[in-house]
Write an enzyme that holds these catalytic residues in place. Structure first.
Site, mmCIF file in Angstrom:
data_model
loop_
_atom_site.group_PDB
_atom_site.id
_atom_site.type_symbol
_atom_site.label_atom_id
_atom_site.label_comp_id
_atom_site.label_asym_id
_atom_site.label_seq_id
_atom_site.Cartn_x
_atom_site.Cartn_y
_atom_site.Cartn_z
ATOM 1 N N GLU A 263 -3.224 -5.758 -3.744
ATOM 2 C CA GLU A 263 -2.609 -6.498 -4.850
ATOM 3 C C GLU A 263 -1.532 -7.426 -4.310
ATOM 4 O OE1 GLU A 263 -1.240 -3.816 -7.873
ATOM 5 O OE2 GLU A 263 -3.225 -2.949 -8.213
ATOM 6 N N HIS A 281 -2.466 -5.027 -13.200
ATOM 7 C CA HIS A 281 -1.536 -3.899 -13.072
ATOM 8 C C HIS A 281 -0.544 -3.885 -14.237
ATOM 9 C CE1 HIS A 281 0.028 -0.971 -9.804
ATOM 10 N NE2 HIS A 281 0.329 -0.519 -10.996
#
Length: 528
Positions: A263, A281
């Site tokens: 990420e 997220h």
């Protein structure tokens, strides 16, 4: 001089005001965490660092943080903090373990619904001026089976919401007791059952060595054809290449992912597939949750910097300044005894008994018990500290008993920890010697004295001639260097224990060879 705190990620104004109200000089630079070089240049000026997930606290940053005393993570996950490096520099790492639970659980339910009814694709199609009613044929949640992998705080909330939707909920969690399962209304099953029976599978477990890649090709092959998978926990739990193959083949009908192995995931092979719902997220991203964890971390950091009080620390016990010097060595031995037992236990734990003998029984045994529980639970659950461990144990229905007694045997004071499962009971005892170092003094009733090494090999065997030579030769031929070698036995010719401290972790192939030695009953790697 006022303590100085740097806030390098975005936190609420209310949390910033808490620092100011407590007399702390706070520097709010919410974009600094994204600039590694600028953060590295600035960090030496601060006593505290408040972060979310964008700031990466690496060993290099910690080395430059010459004044830093505390790192506060607004949220539960500390994947972006090198805790061993912080601990080595004496920097406390705090988090807020329970502030995001409801928000994350609600996001998982939202993704499950979106996946079941193909809402993102249907929304995009309708906005594009199409009216493809026949294209988007969804499935009901009613009467479907939801498999929950990891039934702690968040997993239990998801289960509760799913039961309200009239789903059948089954759960796999090694620490979930049968009593707790009944209490929250789920059927406790093994992982194989979750894979085989579930129409939907949702993940709510930390990322540890035991859970990494828990959904891989082999796991997916055991699932129902047309299963749907939701992951709002941690990237890395699902092997993304295997998921992509299964989505294309139809083995998995759809997946909803809020987390990814790398990420930010701005490019990804899964992106563009019609049967993928993806969010960046967002599990903790509600106004309520952001406010709660921001305020909580500001209060915790301020308390520590002003008064020395410690709470929700992952690498420091919650104890007062007065009792710390005397208690700290026994906290270390309690945590290591718990870790020793936890690493050796693969079955669901039903009970833990901690016995305090001699002068240690007059100390703050609540802190000692919390340390022991954290040690037991951490090998499986990862993000567990002294503050959260008792809550986590209670959530899983683990009965914890403390026993205090007068001195027994050769040692003036000691701690004995016994773990109970449905099939067995295992105990280990330890104490602190005059040098302040924790020692193991007994395992399963067998006397044996050893330090806790970073890498160890634990072997149970029958006391027969030739075992020591065979084990030593096997390790030597494999290039495994022995630092210390400790033995104990019940009686001549009966069960014995061998505890070996080695310089590096035992390779898997070598461990398998140890298990095959004729006298060996069990062999496991341990790390402290």
């Amino acid at each position: 001089m006022k303590p100085r705190v740097l806030v390098s990620d975005k936190l609420s104004e209310a949390s910033i005001q808490i620092f100011r109200d407590r007399g702390i000089d706070v520097d709010y630079q919410p974009d600094l965490g994204k600039d590694k070089d600028a953060l590295l240049a600035a960090i030496s000026q601060y006593d505290g660092l408040a972060i979310r997930s964008a700031t990466k606290v690496s060993p290099k940053l910690i080395a430059a943080a010459t004044k830093l005393k505390v790192i506060g993570r607004a949220g539960i996950g500390v994947d972006n903090v090198d805790i061993p490096a912080a601990t080595g520099r004496g920097i406390i790492v705090m988090n807020t373990p329970f502030g995001n639970a409801i928000t994350t659980a609600e996001h998982a339910i939202s993704l499950m619904m979106a996946l079941a009814r193909q809402i993102p694709e249907a929304n995009a199609s309708t906005h594009a001026g199409k009216w493809e009613k026949n294209r988007f044929m969804g499935v009901e949640l009613f009467n479907k089976t939801l498999g929950v992998i990891g039934c702690g705080n968040i997993g239990a909330i998801v289960a509760d919401r799913a039961l309200g939707l009239k789903m059948k909920v089954i759960a796999f969690d090694p620490f979930l007791s049968p009593e707790r399962a009944i209490e929250i209304g789920v059927e406790k099953v093994e992982l194989e059952d979750v894979l085989r029976r579930s129409d939907f599978i949702t993940l709510h477990t930390p990322l540890t060595d035991k859970t990494r890649g828990i959904i891989d090709r082999a796991a997916i092959a055991k699932m129902k054809k047309g299963v749907r998978i939701i992951n709002c926990a941690r990237g890395g739990l699902v092997v993304e290449e295997a998921l992509q193959e299964a989505l294309k083949s139809g083995q998995v009908a759809g997946a909803a992912l809020d987390v990814f192995e790398t990420e930010p995931a701005t490019q990804h092979p899964l992106f563009g597939l019609e049967n993928i719902v993806a969010t960046p997220h967002l599990g903790a991203s509600t106004a309520e949750a952001q406010e709660n964890v921001a305020i909580q971390i500001a209060e915790q950091m301020a308390d520590y910097l002003i008064t020395g009080a410690v709470s929700n620390a992952l690498n420091m016990p919650s104890i007062s300044a007065d009792e710390a010097p005397r208690l700290r060595p026994f906290i270390a031995v309690a945590e290591k005894l718990g870790s020793f037992a936890g690493q050796l236990t693969d079955e669901p734990i039903t009970g833990i008994v901690i016995e305090y003998a001699g002068e240690v029984g007059d100390m703050n045994t609540r802190a000692l018990t919390s340390a022991a529980l954290a040690g037991v639970l951490k090998p499986m659950l990862g993000d567990v500290n002294m503050v959260s461990a008792p809550v986590v144990a209670k959530e899983r229905g683990i009965k914890v008993d403390e026993v205090r007694q007068t001195q027994r045997g050769a040692y003036e004071t000691y701690i004995r920890l016994a773990i109970k499962t449905e099939k067995m009971e295992r105990s280990v005892a330890g104490t602190v010697f005059s040098d302040g170092k924790p020692r193991i003094i007994q395992i399963k009733g067998i006397e044996l004295e050893s330090e806790f090494g970073p890498h160890m090999l634990y072997v149970t065997n029958m006391d027969k001639p030739g075992f020591i030579g065979a084990l030593g030769m096997l390790l030597g031929n494999a290039g495994v260097n022995i630092a210390t070698f400790h033995l104990g036995r019940q009686a001549q010719g009966q069960e014995a224990i061998c505890l070996v401290q080695i310089d590096e972790p035992v390779p898997e192939a070598v461990l398998a060879a140890v298990v095959k030695l004729p006298q060996v009953k069990q062999a496991k790697r341990l790390a402290f």
